[in-house]
Design a protein around this motif. Structure first.
Motif, PDB file in Angstrom:
ATOM      1  N   ASP A   1      56.046 -49.996  17.307  1.00 32.90           N
ATOM      2  CA  ASP A   1      56.798 -50.969  18.109  1.00 32.90           C
ATOM      3  C   ASP A   1      56.900 -52.314  17.393  1.00 32.90           C
ATOM      4  OD1 ASP A   1      56.711 -48.900  19.864  1.00 32.90           O
ATOM      5  OD2 ASP A   1      55.378 -49.871  21.308  1.00 32.90           O
ATOM      6  N   LYS A   2      55.831 -52.668  16.705  1.00 36.71           N
ATOM      7  CA  LYS A   2      55.827 -53.949  15.992  1.00 36.71           C
ATOM      8  C   LYS A   2      56.862 -53.921  14.864  1.00 36.71           C
ATOM      9  CE  LYS A   2      52.682 -57.020  13.494  1.00 36.71           C
ATOM     10  NZ  LYS A   2      52.016 -58.098  14.236  1.00 36.71           N
ATOM     11  N   ILE A   3      56.916 -52.799  14.158  1.00 35.70           N
ATOM     12  CA  ILE A   3      57.935 -52.655  13.107  1.00 35.70           C
ATOM     13  C   ILE A   3      59.327 -52.775  13.726  1.00 35.70           C
ATOM     14  CG2 ILE A   3      58.971 -50.999  11.473  1.00 35.70           C
ATOM     15  CD1 ILE A   3      56.072 -49.952  10.998  1.00 35.70           C
ATOM     16  N   GLY A   4      59.441 -52.273  14.959  1.00 32.73           N
ATOM     17  CA  GLY A   4      60.719 -52.353  15.682  1.00 32.73           C
ATOM     18  C   GLY A   4      60.998 -53.734  16.269  1.00 32.73           C
ATOM     19  N   GLY A   5      60.064 -54.683  16.088  1.00 29.40           N
ATOM     20  CA  GLY A   5      60.341 -56.048  16.535  1.00 29.40           C
ATOM     21  C   GLY A   5      59.452 -56.573  17.645  1.00 29.40           C
ATOM     22  N   ALA A   6      58.591 -55.708  18.217  1.00 26.98           N
ATOM     23  CA  ALA A   6      57.748 -56.172  19.323  1.00 26.98           C
ATOM     24  C   ALA A   6      56.709 -57.168  18.825  1.00 26.98           C
ATOM     25  CB  ALA A   6      57.055 -54.980  19.990  1.00 26.98           C
ATOM     26  N   ASP A   7      56.394 -58.140  19.674  1.00 23.60           N
ATOM     27  CA  ASP A   7      55.433 -59.177  19.318  1.00 23.60           C
ATOM     28  C   ASP A   7      54.023 -58.706  19.713  1.00 23.60           C
ATOM     29  OD1 ASP A   7      54.095 -61.464  18.730  1.00 23.60           O
ATOM     30  OD2 ASP A   7      54.854 -62.610  20.452  1.00 23.60           O
ATOM     31  N   ILE A   8      53.371 -58.019  18.798  1.00 24.37           N
ATOM     32  CA  ILE A   8      52.032 -57.478  19.057  1.00 24.37           C
ATOM     33  C   ILE A   8      51.137 -57.806  17.872  1.00 24.37           C
ATOM     34  CG2 ILE A   8      50.682 -55.393  19.582  1.00 24.37           C
ATOM     35  CD1 ILE A   8      53.245 -54.017  20.448  1.00 24.37           C
ATOM     36  N   ARG A   9      49.973 -58.391  18.168  1.00 28.16           N
ATOM     37  CA  ARG A   9      49.007 -58.622  17.098  1.00 28.16           C
ATOM     38  C   ARG A   9      48.082 -57.412  17.033  1.00 28.16           C
ATOM     39  NH1 ARG A   9      45.882 -63.068  18.953  1.00 28.16           N
ATOM     40  NH2 ARG A   9      44.808 -62.911  16.955  1.00 28.16           N
ATOM     41  N   ILE A  10      47.813 -56.927  15.832  1.00 31.65           N
ATOM     42  CA  ILE A  10      47.034 -55.701  15.678  1.00 31.65           C
ATOM     43  C   ILE A  10      45.840 -55.989  14.763  1.00 31.65           C
ATOM     44  CG2 ILE A  10      47.123 -53.310  14.877  1.00 31.65           C
ATOM     45  CD1 ILE A  10      50.067 -53.323  15.765  1.00 31.65           C
ATOM     46  N   ILE A  11      44.634 -55.789  15.332  1.00 34.42           N
ATOM     47  CA  ILE A  11      43.426 -56.287  14.667  1.00 34.42           C
ATOM     48  C   ILE A  11      42.415 -55.186  14.361  1.00 34.42           C
ATOM     49  CG2 ILE A  11      41.497 -57.924  14.873  1.00 34.42           C
ATOM     50  CD1 ILE A  11      43.184 -59.585  16.782  1.00 34.42           C
ATOM     51  N   PRO A  12      42.291 -54.805  13.093  1.00 36.64           N
ATOM     52  CA  PRO A  12      41.168 -53.935  12.705  1.00 36.64           C
ATOM     53  C   PRO A  12      39.922 -54.804  12.505  1.00 36.64           C
ATOM     54  CG  PRO A  12      42.659 -54.255  10.842  1.00 36.64           C
ATOM     55  CD  PRO A  12      43.192 -55.102  11.965  1.00 36.64           C
ATOM     56  N   VAL A  13      38.792 -54.354  13.063  1.00 40.12           N
ATOM     57  CA  VAL A  13      37.572 -55.172  13.000  1.00 40.12           C
ATOM     58  C   VAL A  13      36.518 -54.449  12.177  1.00 40.12           C
ATOM     59  CG1 VAL A  13      35.927 -56.519  14.348  1.00 40.12           C
ATOM     60  CG2 VAL A  13      38.118 -55.866  15.366  1.00 40.12           C
ATOM     61  N   GLU A  14      35.980 -55.139  11.200  1.00 37.66           N
ATOM     62  CA  GLU A  14      34.992 -54.533  10.310  1.00 37.66           C
ATOM     63  C   GLU A  14      33.735 -55.379  10.289  1.00 37.66           C
ATOM     64  OE1 GLU A  14      37.349 -54.284   6.782  1.00 37.66           O
ATOM     65  OE2 GLU A  14      37.207 -56.417   6.342  1.00 37.66           O
ATOM     66  N   PRO A  15      32.615 -54.827   9.805  1.00 35.02           N
ATOM     67  CA  PRO A  15      31.377 -55.613   9.750  1.00 35.02           C
ATOM     68  C   PRO A  15      31.446 -56.641   8.617  1.00 35.02           C
ATOM     69  CG  PRO A  15      30.970 -53.241   9.396  1.00 35.02           C
ATOM     70  CD  PRO A  15      32.433 -53.455   9.303  1.00 35.02           C
ATOM     71  N   SER A  16      30.847 -57.792   8.824  1.00 41.98           N
ATOM     72  CA  SER A  16      30.857 -58.805   7.763  1.00 41.98           C
ATOM     73  C   SER A  16      30.054 -58.338   6.550  1.00 41.98           C
ATOM     74  CB  SER A  16      30.319 -60.140   8.282  1.00 41.98           C
ATOM     75  OG  SER A  16      28.993 -59.972   8.746  1.00 41.98           O
ATOM     76  N   SER A  17      29.215 -57.309   6.745  1.00 42.18           N
ATOM     77  CA  SER A  17      28.442 -56.769   5.624  1.00 42.18           C
ATOM     78  C   SER A  17      29.225 -55.718   4.839  1.00 42.18           C
ATOM     79  CB  SER A  17      27.146 -56.146   6.139  1.00 42.18           C
ATOM     80  OG  SER A  17      27.452 -55.155   7.102  1.00 42.18           O
ATOM     81  N   CYS A  18      30.397 -55.322   5.336  1.00 43.23           N
ATOM     82  CA  CYS A  18      31.223 -54.319   4.644  1.00 43.23           C
ATOM     83  C   CYS A  18      32.689 -54.673   4.871  1.00 43.23           C
ATOM     84  CB  CYS A  18      30.894 -52.926   5.185  1.00 43.23           C
ATOM     85  SG  CYS A  18      31.605 -51.578   4.205  1.00 43.23           S
ATOM     86  N   PRO A  19      33.113 -55.853   4.351  1.00 46.10           N
ATOM     87  CA  PRO A  19      34.409 -56.437   4.716  1.00 46.10           C
ATOM     88  C   PRO A  19      35.566 -55.949   3.844  1.00 46.10           C
ATOM     89  CG  PRO A  19      33.166 -57.969   3.367  1.00 46.10           C
ATOM     90  CD  PRO A  19      32.350 -56.706   3.441  1.00 46.10           C
TER      91      PRO A  19
END
Lengths: 459, 459
Positions: free
Chosen positions: B280-298
């Motif tokens: 949907d974002k590629i299609g123009g939708a305003d969506i923030r997409i957040i992958p979250v990782e550990p600060s010890s393995c960034p």
């Protein structure tokens, strides 16, 4: 073919069902130390009024408070599953359904009453709840409920489980509860047991004594005690299980189950799944209702119906129930939640009236059944629940032998993924069965000889 | 107000979504030891044709086989929850939704691809699957799938986890899998490591080498290897998570989420929840997409985008991805499933194209967030999942500060009730944060210096 039958939040039952309203002969009352029926006043030190009222009520339907429903809705209505893979594996014409109480955050049915009890206590101004726990399911449930409703919770956990099941203790702590190995130094009851038998594995009876003592000795009077099974109001709160199940069976066109099965320790998950169907059976429906207990703790199948204490050291009233004697310490089987000497008075009375067909099963058959269940249905059930699975498989095999297409319903009361040690020992061939000898029962029943006797049933 | 938004079996998605069809710049191919793109032929010794085809496919929608859906229906569609209690606790105007993958029999999202992979292997005549596992979630998932489909499963489990997490090993055994501590005597790779370092704790890299060797050296040619993350076909199978979520959000009138969050180790649960929204974002939708990782393995926040090996010892092709270098050994944090040096090529490419906003969080913030979540929403999440919870809480707090009523969605990828040791240590104050120094990353990246470099993005 539907694998899971689901209800929406809007379909949750709005009332609990009270079997006391319908038993042809009502249960006799609990008795105090003087041999007279316990009055509400005597219970006020440990329970809030609303729960005492439920304990004594004979109203058929009792409203579930809105806020209790809102908390239960975090995982309820729980799914009803059709055990298609197990049926195929057993090559049975039977249809097997199971109600899945393992989807709760604590992994068992225990949260149903924990939330209700915590809510009524909160309404009464209680700040702190104490309780005991065997395998840990109940302690986790009350810890969860305390976190939901902002009450402090102290849990006395039977030492053998405390040592064997550190994860349960950690779960309680994550939910903010204080979890203590029982017998403990915190109570007089605990100290007395430790003085005599410092190496005792503990027992539910001892832990109950400690929890009750801790509640009544709070100088601020804002502590109450909470019990996870046995009492009428606990059975009441669990009936949401069977009430939901009825709606779910109706959705797939099942008029009634032919057999209803639950494992039975104190009796609460069994009551939860079965009481709404006992109602129908009293009304004439042809339903077999089977509480399943361990052969090492065969309360309903080998114990007499007597007045006995609910705990080891006499903190509770005398309850009219099937019992192996309150001094009985069951073998340390892995189904810790079924290691209880007595049985809920309502379940006992229904059994006495011929409404139940109790069954005792050894733990190796239970684990064999649980392993078959895990490899077909996928769910690793609690060792307690494995007793219900074993009975369901027996019934399904009988259906095959008889060529009958019957409907078998059982309660999957909890998952076993923090109780895998029992599975491990079973797979290594380290578990044996233990049939409780009659002499052992007779020995324990001697301590009941001066208690009042229940009246016989009217002819 | 609905707490759980449920779908019925009939509403399950019938097709997976393939992000490779829609990325504005397609990912570059994996490369063989000769630096040339890996051909399907080279993969046939370890994967069946159908999975190789999916791995290379750019078709947008791929049918989910009926039997796969039937097995997934044992717990799917999984519920979407509205986090009303957490919202209240945070006093946020944001609406927080979470998709609950912890309801699967294995307790995590991993089963979604395990069932699919086992099914395609079975169709190809494969009798036996091998794999590696670190913390044990993936090994359990494949063991479950093997039991469901009648395939033998051998899991090489990193020795340190094998010893520290006996419950995971027992779960695999309950489902009938053979679980072996790696390095083992079963493979040449294992024997060589043991000869040099008999006391090694093992590593995921060594376990992968053993599992691949065990697959390709089966003289009957009926063994294949299975991987639980990173590869395109694994991401594909997980998109059922996000596709269900879309239907569920529509049921409560949510047009689109403003933020989509998932924890990211190899990338599969994150891809599962997010890829349908990336579409949907590629299609123009305003969506923030957040992958979250550990600060010890960034990996995504501090690693470069390069060609690197998927494992330690070079059994895999070179993959175009964000990486900390295949020789990197992450700190022993409790979120074992996020301790991976690389990131799925599809997640990496989407990040490189600016479609993602990666975030790194330290483990004490994660456990603080998980504890708040457990005490409000009730569910004890996996240490991996706690990273998603932490990011969701950050976003909810920001919404309060900004006074904005936004919709936050995150994936509850698994429960943590067999990973309670981390909570225990956190509650005892024994956990600290570890920020990976840049020099450490640079040191590890030296081993990549002779590998081909990915082409730059077109301007």
């Amino acid at each position: 073919m539907r694998t899971q039958i689901r209800l929406n939040e809007a379909d949750m039952p709005r009332q609990w069902y009270n079997l006391a309203a319908d038993l042809p002969v009502p249960p006799q009352p609990p008795l105090g130390p003087d041999g007279k029926p316990v009055s509400p006043d005597m219970l006020r030190a440990i329970f809030p009024d609303a729960l005492i009222e439920q304990e004594m009520s004979t109203r058929r339907w009792i409203d579930i408070p809105r806020e209790v429903l809102e908390i239960l809705a975090k995982w309820r209505p729980s799914p009803l599953h059709r055990a298609l893979s197990l049926e195929k594996y057993l090559n049975t014409p039977a249809k097997i359904y199971y109600k899945n109480e393992s989807v709760s955050p604590g992994g068992s049915h225990k949260l149903n009453t924990a939330v209700a009890q915590a809510w009524y206590n909160k309404q009464a101004g209680v700040k702190h709840l104490t309780t005991e726990t065997g395998a840990g399911q109940w302690g986790c449930a009350l810890a969860f409920a305390g976190a939901q409703l902002g009450l402090d919770v102290t849990v006395f956990m039977v030492r053998v489980s405390f040592d064997q099941k550190p994860y349960r203790k950690m779960m309680m702590q994550v939910w903010g509860a204080d979890c203590i190995a029982s017998p403990s130094e915190r109570t007089r009851a605990g100290r007395e047991v430790l003085a005599k038998t410092p190496d005792t594995p503990g027992s539910l009876g001892i832990a109950i004594s400690e929890a009750v003592e801790a509640a009544i000795s709070d100088p601020t009077k804002s502590t109450r005690y909470s019990l996870g099974s046995v009492l009428n109001h606990v059975m009441l709160h669990q009936t949401i299980i069977g009430l939901e199940t009825k709606k779910q069976l109706a959705l797939v066109g099942v008029d009634k189950p032919d057999v209803v099965i639950g494992c039975a320790g104190g009796g609460s998950n069994f009551a939860g799944i079965s009481f709404p169907f006992v109602h129908d059976k009293i009304g004439g429906a042809d339903i077999r209702i089977i509480p399943v207990e361990p052969s090492s703790c065969p309360t309903l199948t080998k114990g007499p119906f007597l007045y006995d204490l609910g705990d080891f050291s006499g903190m509770t009233p005398l309850l009219p129930m099937y019992t192996l004697g309150h001094t009985f310490v069951p073998a340390p089987i892995h189904a810790g939640g079924l290691r209880y000497h007595g049985m809920a008075p309502l379940v006992s009375q229904a059994t006495r009236l011929g409404l139940m067909e109790p069954l005792a099963v050894g733990q190796t058959e239970c684990f064999t059944s649980a392993l078959a269940f895990a490899r077909t249905e996928g769910i690793i059930v609690a060792p307690e629940t494995s007793h219900a699975v074993a009975a369901a498989i027996r019934e399904a095999n009988r259906a095959r032998e008889e060529g009958k297409e019957k409907v078998i319903l059982f309660n999957l009361s909890g998952h076993g993924i923090i109780d895998l040690k029992g599975y491990d020992m079973f797979m290594k061939g380290e578990l044996t069965d233990y049939e409780l000898p009659v002499e052992e029962i007779e020995k324990n029943l001697k301590s009941l000889k001066d208690f009042p006797k229940p009246a016989p049933l009217p002819v």
